[in-house]
Design a protein around this motif. Structure first.
Motif, PDB file in Angstrom:
ATOM      1  N   VAL A  84       0.848  -1.196   0.000  1.00 39.96           N
ATOM      2  CA  VAL A  84       0.000   0.000   0.000  1.00 39.96           C
ATOM      3  C   VAL A  84       0.879   1.239   0.000  1.00 39.96           C
ATOM      4  O   VAL A  84       0.712   2.141  -0.825  1.00 39.96           O
ATOM      5  N   ALA A  85       1.833   1.272   0.912  1.00 42.44           N
ATOM      6  CA  ALA A  85       2.740   2.424   0.983  1.00 42.44           C
ATOM      7  C   ALA A  85       3.570   2.547  -0.293  1.00 42.44           C
ATOM      8  O   ALA A  85       3.710   3.639  -0.848  1.00 42.44           O
ATOM      9  N   ALA A  86       4.109   1.435  -0.763  1.00 46.21           N
ATOM     10  CA  ALA A  86       4.955   1.468  -1.962  1.00 46.21           C
ATOM     11  C   ALA A  86       4.160   1.870  -3.199  1.00 46.21           C
ATOM     12  O   ALA A  86       4.652   2.651  -4.028  1.00 46.21           O
ATOM     13  N   ASP A  87       2.939   1.365  -3.336  1.00 49.28           N
ATOM     14  CA  ASP A  87       2.112   1.721  -4.494  1.00 49.28           C
ATOM     15  C   ASP A  87       1.759   3.204  -4.484  1.00 49.28           C
ATOM     16  O   ASP A  87       1.749   3.857  -5.527  1.00 49.28           O
ATOM     17  N   LEU A  88       1.471   3.742  -3.305  1.00 54.32           N
ATOM     18  CA  LEU A  88       1.172   5.174  -3.215  1.00 54.32           C
ATOM     19  C   LEU A  88       2.397   6.017  -3.564  1.00 54.32           C
ATOM     20  O   LEU A  88       2.296   6.998  -4.310  1.00 54.32           O
ATOM     21  N   GLU A  89       3.555   5.630  -3.038  1.00 57.21           N
ATOM     22  CA  GLU A  89       4.794   6.353  -3.360  1.00 57.21           C
ATOM     23  C   GLU A  89       5.079   6.310  -4.851  1.00 57.21           C
ATOM     24  O   GLU A  89       5.451   7.317  -5.458  1.00 57.21           O
ATOM     25  N   GLU A  90       4.894   5.132  -5.431  1.00 57.61           N
ATOM     26  CA  GLU A  90       5.142   4.964  -6.860  1.00 57.61           C
ATOM     27  C   GLU A  90       4.170   5.803  -7.684  1.00 57.61           C
ATOM     28  O   GLU A  90       4.552   6.436  -8.669  1.00 57.61           O
ATOM     29  N   ALA A  91       2.908   5.818  -7.288  1.00 55.23           N
ATOM     30  CA  ALA A  91       1.906   6.595  -8.020  1.00 55.23           C
ATOM     31  C   ALA A  91       2.224   8.082  -7.962  1.00 55.23           C
ATOM     32  O   ALA A  91       2.094   8.788  -8.965  1.00 55.23           O
ATOM     33  N   VAL A  92       2.630   8.567  -6.808  1.00 51.53           N
ATOM     34  CA  VAL A  92       3.004   9.978  -6.679  1.00 51.53           C
ATOM     35  C   VAL A  92       4.210  10.271  -7.567  1.00 51.53           C
ATOM     36  O   VAL A  92       4.237  11.266  -8.304  1.00 51.53           O
ATOM     37  N   LYS A  93       5.200   9.381  -7.520  1.00 51.82           N
ATOM     38  CA  LYS A  93       6.419   9.569  -8.316  1.00 51.82           C
ATOM     39  C   LYS A  93       6.102   9.635  -9.810  1.00 51.82           C
ATOM     40  O   LYS A  93       6.500  10.573 -10.502  1.00 51.82           O
ATOM     41  N   PHE A  94       5.355   8.654 -10.303  1.00 53.49           N
ATOM     42  CA  PHE A  94       5.078   8.606 -11.731  1.00 53.49           C
ATOM     43  C   PHE A  94       4.099   9.693 -12.172  1.00 53.49           C
ATOM     44  O   PHE A  94       4.200  10.209 -13.285  1.00 53.49           O
ATOM     45  N   THR A  95       3.159  10.062 -11.315  1.00 54.57           N
ATOM     46  CA  THR A  95       2.245  11.152 -11.658  1.00 54.57           C
ATOM     47  C   THR A  95       3.020  12.460 -11.782  1.00 54.57           C
ATOM     48  O   THR A  95       2.824  13.225 -12.730  1.00 54.57           O
ATOM     49  N   THR A  96       3.902  12.700 -10.832  1.00 51.53           N
ATOM     50  CA  THR A  96       4.730  13.909 -10.880  1.00 51.53           C
ATOM     51  C   THR A  96       5.611  13.908 -12.129  1.00 51.53           C
ATOM     52  O   THR A  96       5.708  14.914 -12.833  1.00 51.53           O
ATOM     53  N   MET A  97       6.239  12.777 -12.395  1.00 57.08           N
ATOM     54  CA  MET A  97       7.100  12.673 -13.580  1.00 57.08           C
ATOM     55  C   MET A  97       6.291  12.882 -14.857  1.00 57.08           C
ATOM     56  O   MET A  97       6.753  13.552 -15.786  1.00 57.08           O
ATOM     57  N   ALA A  98       5.089  12.314 -14.905  1.00 60.83           N
ATOM     58  CA  ALA A  98       4.260  12.439 -16.104  1.00 60.83           C
ATOM     59  C   ALA A  98       3.848  13.888 -16.332  1.00 60.83           C
ATOM     60  O   ALA A  98       3.869  14.377 -17.455  1.00 60.83           O
ATOM     61  N   ARG A  99       3.507  14.551 -15.267  1.00 54.78           N
ATOM     62  CA  ARG A  99       3.079  15.954 -15.400  1.00 54.78           C
ATOM     63  C   ARG A  99       4.239  16.879 -15.740  1.00 54.78           C
ATOM     64  O   ARG A  99       4.041  17.926 -16.334  1.00 54.78           O
ATOM     65  N   ASN A 100       5.445  16.490 -15.352  1.00 54.07           N
ATOM     66  CA  ASN A 100       6.628  17.300 -15.650  1.00 54.07           C
ATOM     67  C   ASN A 100       7.325  16.852 -16.929  1.00 54.07           C
ATOM     68  O   ASN A 100       8.327  17.450 -17.314  1.00 54.07           O
ATOM     69  N   SER A 101       6.818  15.827 -17.581  1.00 55.69           N
ATOM     70  CA  SER A 101       7.521  15.239 -18.727  1.00 55.69           C
ATOM     71  C   SER A 101       7.647  16.190 -19.908  1.00 55.69           C
ATOM     72  O   SER A 101       8.566  16.075 -20.701  1.00 55.69           O
ATOM     73  N   LEU A 102       6.756  17.126 -20.021  1.00 58.38           N
ATOM     74  CA  LEU A 102       6.851  18.084 -21.126  1.00 58.38           C
ATOM     75  C   LEU A 102       7.962  19.091 -20.896  1.00 58.38           C
ATOM     76  O   LEU A 102       8.483  19.672 -21.841  1.00 58.38           O
ATOM     77  N   GLU A 103       8.304  19.291 -19.635  1.00 56.86           N
ATOM     78  CA  GLU A 103       9.300  20.303 -19.292  1.00 56.86           C
ATOM     79  C   GLU A 103      10.734  19.784 -19.327  1.00 56.86           C
ATOM     80  O   GLU A 103      11.676  20.554 -19.429  1.00 56.86           O
ATOM     81  N   SER A 104      10.914  18.488 -19.191  1.00 56.48           N
ATOM     82  CA  SER A 104      12.280  17.957 -19.136  1.00 56.48           C
ATOM     83  C   SER A 104      12.349  16.585 -19.795  1.00 56.48           C
ATOM     84  O   SER A 104      11.348  15.926 -19.988  1.00 56.48           O
ATOM     85  N   SER A 105      13.565  16.166 -20.095  1.00 60.07           N
ATOM     86  CA  SER A 105      13.752  14.838 -20.661  1.00 60.07           C
ATOM     87  C   SER A 105      14.063  13.862 -19.527  1.00 60.07           C
ATOM     88  O   SER A 105      14.511  14.253 -18.456  1.00 60.07           O
ATOM     89  N   HIS A 106      13.826  12.602 -19.787  1.00 59.80           N
ATOM     90  CA  HIS A 106      14.039  11.577 -18.775  1.00 59.80           C
ATOM     91  C   HIS A 106      15.031  10.534 -19.300  1.00 59.80           C
ATOM     92  O   HIS A 106      14.745   9.347 -19.363  1.00 59.80           O
ATOM     93  N   ASP A 107      16.212  11.015 -19.645  1.00 62.06           N
ATOM     94  CA  ASP A 107      17.237  10.134 -20.193  1.00 62.06           C
ATOM     95  C   ASP A 107      17.725   9.104 -19.181  1.00 62.06           C
ATOM     96  O   ASP A 107      18.219   8.050 -19.554  1.00 62.06           O
ATOM     97  N   ASP A 108      17.581   9.400 -17.902  1.00 60.63           N
ATOM     98  CA  ASP A 108      18.090   8.515 -16.862  1.00 60.63           C
ATOM     99  C   ASP A 108      17.115   7.410 -16.472  1.00 60.63           C
ATOM    100  O   ASP A 108      17.425   6.579 -15.627  1.00 60.63           O
ATOM    101  N   LEU A 109      15.937   7.363 -17.090  1.00 61.66           N
ATOM    102  CA  LEU A 109      14.932   6.362 -16.735  1.00 61.66           C
ATOM    103  C   LEU A 109      15.026   5.140 -17.639  1.00 61.66           C
ATOM    104  O   LEU A 109      15.413   5.233 -18.796  1.00 61.66           O
ATOM    105  N   SER A 110      14.620   4.001 -17.092  1.00 63.31           N
ATOM    106  CA  SER A 110      14.584   2.778 -17.888  1.00 63.31           C
ATOM    107  C   SER A 110      13.401   2.846 -18.848  1.00 63.31           C
ATOM    108  O   SER A 110      12.474   3.643 -18.670  1.00 63.31           O
ATOM    109  N   SER A 111      13.413   1.983 -19.845  1.00 63.15           N
ATOM    110  CA  SER A 111      12.320   1.980 -20.821  1.00 63.15           C
ATOM    111  C   SER A 111      11.002   1.592 -20.160  1.00 63.15           C
ATOM    112  O   SER A 111       9.949   2.099 -20.535  1.00 63.15           O
ATOM    113  N   GLU A 112      11.074   0.724 -19.158  1.00 57.86           N
ATOM    114  CA  GLU A 112       9.845   0.325 -18.453  1.00 57.86           C
ATOM    115  C   GLU A 112       9.251   1.511 -17.690  1.00 57.86           C
ATOM    116  O   GLU A 112       8.040   1.716 -17.696  1.00 57.86           O
TER     117      GLU A 112
END
Length: 134
Positions: A84-112
């Motif tokens: 539960v805790a890990a899924d919430l942390e992950e959702a916050v992380k990916f939601t934030t990254m998704a919303r910021n994805s237009l502003e920056s590149s994510h070269d350091d992330l895996s394809s998954e």
């Protein structure tokens, strides 16, 4: 019980699968061990919850004869709390990254990780997890 088998299988999510002996060593060497492990994902909190609580009958599974003080119930419940805790942390992380994805590149992330960002762009997954948690 089929439910006990599901619980036992869920607890084995991070163990290496037993491969048939006829599989060649070349296939194993194609991918680094870290990459093979990274593709294994633990069961979601929702899946674990469904193993612990029957939403159709609106009852805990121990009311069906599953011993709540024995394995695998105890370990699945512990994993559920962790997830539960890990899924919430992950959702916050990916939601934030998704919303910021237009502003920056994510070269350091895996394809998954890049593939998963798209699932979180609208914030629906985070909202669903929040509702589930409550």
């Amino acid at each position: 019980h089929l439910l006990l088998a599901q619980m036992t299988q869920a607890l084995k999510w991070d163990q290496n699968e037993v491969k048939p002996e006829d599989e060649t060593e070349e296939k194993k060497e194609d991918k680094p061990e870290d990459e093979q492990k990274s593709k294994k994902r633990p069961p979601s909190a929702k899946d674990l919850y469904d193993m612990l609580y029957d939403c159709v009958e609106d009852r805990h599974v121990f009311e069906f004869g599953i011993d709540s003080k024995a394995e695998p119930y105890i370990s699945v419940r512990r994993l559920f709390v962790e997830r539960v805790a890990a899924d919430l942390e992950e959702a916050v992380k990916f939601t934030t990254m998704a919303r910021n994805s237009l502003e920056s590149s994510h070269d350091d992330l895996s394809s998954e990780e890049l593939k998963r960002i798209a699932d979180f762009r609208d914030g629906l997954k985070l909202t669903e997890l929040n509702e589930f948690y409550q």
